[in-house]
Design a protein around this motif. Structure first.
Motif, PDB file in Angstrom:
ATOM      1  N   SER A  62       0.824  -1.209   0.000  1.00 47.51           N
ATOM      2  CA  SER A  62       0.000   0.000   0.000  1.00 47.51           C
ATOM      3  C   SER A  62       0.857   1.256   0.000  1.00 47.51           C
ATOM      4  CB  SER A  62      -0.927   0.017   1.211  1.00 47.51           C
ATOM      5  OG  SER A  62      -1.808  -1.060   1.177  1.00 47.51           O
ATOM      6  N   LYS A  64       4.012   1.630  -1.030  1.00 47.65           N
ATOM      7  CA  LYS A  64       4.721   1.796  -2.305  1.00 47.65           C
ATOM      8  C   LYS A  64       3.778   2.258  -3.414  1.00 47.65           C
ATOM      9  CE  LYS A  64       8.636  -1.248  -1.623  1.00 47.65           C
ATOM     10  NZ  LYS A  64       9.469  -2.293  -2.210  1.00 47.65           N
ATOM     11  N   LEU A  65       2.557   1.714  -3.435  1.00 48.97           N
ATOM     12  CA  LEU A  65       1.588   2.132  -4.449  1.00 48.97           C
ATOM     13  C   LEU A  65       1.149   3.573  -4.246  1.00 48.97           C
ATOM     14  CD1 LEU A  65      -0.598  -1.086  -4.697  1.00 48.97           C
ATOM     15  CD2 LEU A  65       1.016  -0.219  -6.399  1.00 48.97           C
ATOM     16  N   TRP A  69       1.683   6.555  -6.828  1.00 55.97           N
ATOM     17  CA  TRP A  69       0.504   7.290  -7.295  1.00 55.97           C
ATOM     18  C   TRP A  69       0.734   8.787  -7.205  1.00 55.97           C
ATOM     19  CZ3 TRP A  69      -4.248   8.494  -3.961  1.00 55.97           C
ATOM     20  CH2 TRP A  69      -5.260   9.063  -4.735  1.00 55.97           C
ATOM     21  N   VAL A  75       5.127   1.483 -12.099  1.00 57.65           N
ATOM     22  CA  VAL A  75       5.466   0.415 -11.165  1.00 57.65           C
ATOM     23  C   VAL A  75       5.388  -0.931 -11.882  1.00 57.65           C
ATOM     24  CG1 VAL A  75       4.734   1.595  -9.070  1.00 57.65           C
ATOM     25  CG2 VAL A  75       3.081   0.257 -10.341  1.00 57.65           C
ATOM     26  N   LEU A  77       4.462  -4.788 -11.016  1.00 60.15           N
ATOM     27  CA  LEU A  77       3.801  -5.616 -10.020  1.00 60.15           C
ATOM     28  C   LEU A  77       3.942  -7.084 -10.377  1.00 60.15           C
ATOM     29  CD1 LEU A  77       0.401  -3.721  -9.704  1.00 60.15           C
ATOM     30  CD2 LEU A  77       2.485  -3.339  -8.408  1.00 60.15           C
ATOM     31  N   VAL A  95      -0.120   3.908 -11.528  1.00 57.67           N
ATOM     32  CA  VAL A  95      -1.262   3.880 -10.617  1.00 57.67           C
ATOM     33  C   VAL A  95      -2.077   5.148 -10.849  1.00 57.67           C
ATOM     34  CG1 VAL A  95      -1.985   3.767  -8.207  1.00 57.67           C
ATOM     35  CG2 VAL A  95       0.080   2.580  -8.940  1.00 57.67           C
ATOM     36  N   ILE A  98      -6.768   4.932  -6.198  1.00 57.65           N
ATOM     37  CA  ILE A  98      -6.830   3.960  -5.119  1.00 57.65           C
ATOM     38  C   ILE A  98      -8.216   4.081  -4.496  1.00 57.65           C
ATOM     39  CG2 ILE A  98      -5.878   3.277  -2.890  1.00 57.65           C
ATOM     40  CD1 ILE A  98      -3.221   4.518  -3.766  1.00 57.65           C
ATOM     41  N   ILE A 103      -6.828  -0.920  -6.549  1.00 57.32           N
ATOM     42  CA  ILE A 103      -6.107   0.141  -7.249  1.00 57.32           C
ATOM     43  C   ILE A 103      -6.509   0.078  -8.725  1.00 57.32           C
ATOM     44  CG2 ILE A 103      -4.150   0.113  -5.679  1.00 57.32           C
ATOM     45  CD1 ILE A 103      -2.608  -1.322  -7.980  1.00 57.32           C
ATOM     46  N   MET A 105      -4.919   0.726 -12.433  1.00 56.90           N
ATOM     47  CA  MET A 105      -3.648   0.881 -13.153  1.00 56.90           C
ATOM     48  C   MET A 105      -3.928   1.229 -14.608  1.00 56.90           C
ATOM     49  SD  MET A 105      -0.907  -0.258 -11.210  1.00 56.90           S
ATOM     50  CE  MET A 105       0.214  -0.783 -12.451  1.00 56.90           C
ATOM     51  N   VAL A 123       5.790  -5.153  -5.229  1.00 59.55           N
ATOM     52  CA  VAL A 123       5.773  -3.897  -5.985  1.00 59.55           C
ATOM     53  C   VAL A 123       7.210  -3.423  -6.150  1.00 59.55           C
ATOM     54  CG1 VAL A 123       5.005  -1.498  -6.035  1.00 59.55           C
ATOM     55  CG2 VAL A 123       3.540  -3.241  -5.025  1.00 59.55           C
ATOM     56  N   SER A 125       9.333  -0.180  -8.086  1.00 59.48           N
ATOM     57  CA  SER A 125       9.170   1.076  -8.829  1.00 59.48           C
ATOM     58  C   SER A 125      10.426   1.460  -9.542  1.00 59.48           C
ATOM     59  CB  SER A 125       8.744   2.197  -7.889  1.00 59.48           C
ATOM     60  OG  SER A 125       9.553   2.267  -6.756  1.00 59.48           O
TER      61      SER A 125
END
Length: 125
Positions: A62, A64-65, A69, A75, A77, A95, A98, A103, A105, A123, A125
């Protein structure tokens, strides 16, 4: 090289056994179009399998996303879902949103995809 004419196929047989060197698939290389070579490159790239990465906690996923974002970064995944070949599915994209445990994408193709946080293994990046 001078071949003598014989009344049967012996001349051709001798020629192909002794003198002719077949280049195999090299002789067909000139017939490939750019579309063919790019399709082959994509096919070989798709065949490469990524090793399973260590599973991250949902809190780490969460964070990292959310960071990606806000920064609008791409990213990579790795999902907990297997494809037909028993290989972990991969998703690359940006992203876009959320919502609770999901999420959204935007993939490289321009399409959008929803993913649940529980489906995401790792995840990067």
């Amino acid at each position: 090289m001078h071949l003598k004419r014989l009344p049967d196929d012996k001349t051709a047989t001798v020629f192909f056994q002794r003198d002719y060197q077949d280049r195999g698939m090299l002789k067909w290389g000139g017939f490939y179009l750019s579309d063919h070579t790019s399709a082959l490159a994509k096919m070989h790239a798709a065949e490469q399998v990524e090793a399973p990465l260590p599973e991250q906690a949902i809190v780490e996923v969460s964070q990292k996303l959310a960071t990606a974002w806000h920064a609008k970064k791409t990213v990579h995944l790795q999902l907990n879902v297997m494809d037909d070949n028993q290989v972990l599915k991969l998703v690359d994209g940006i992203v876009c949103g959320i919502n609770d445990d999901q999420i959204i994408m935007r993939l490289a193709s321009g399409r959008y995809r929803r993913l649940r946080l529980g489906e995401i293994r790792c995840v990067q990046s």
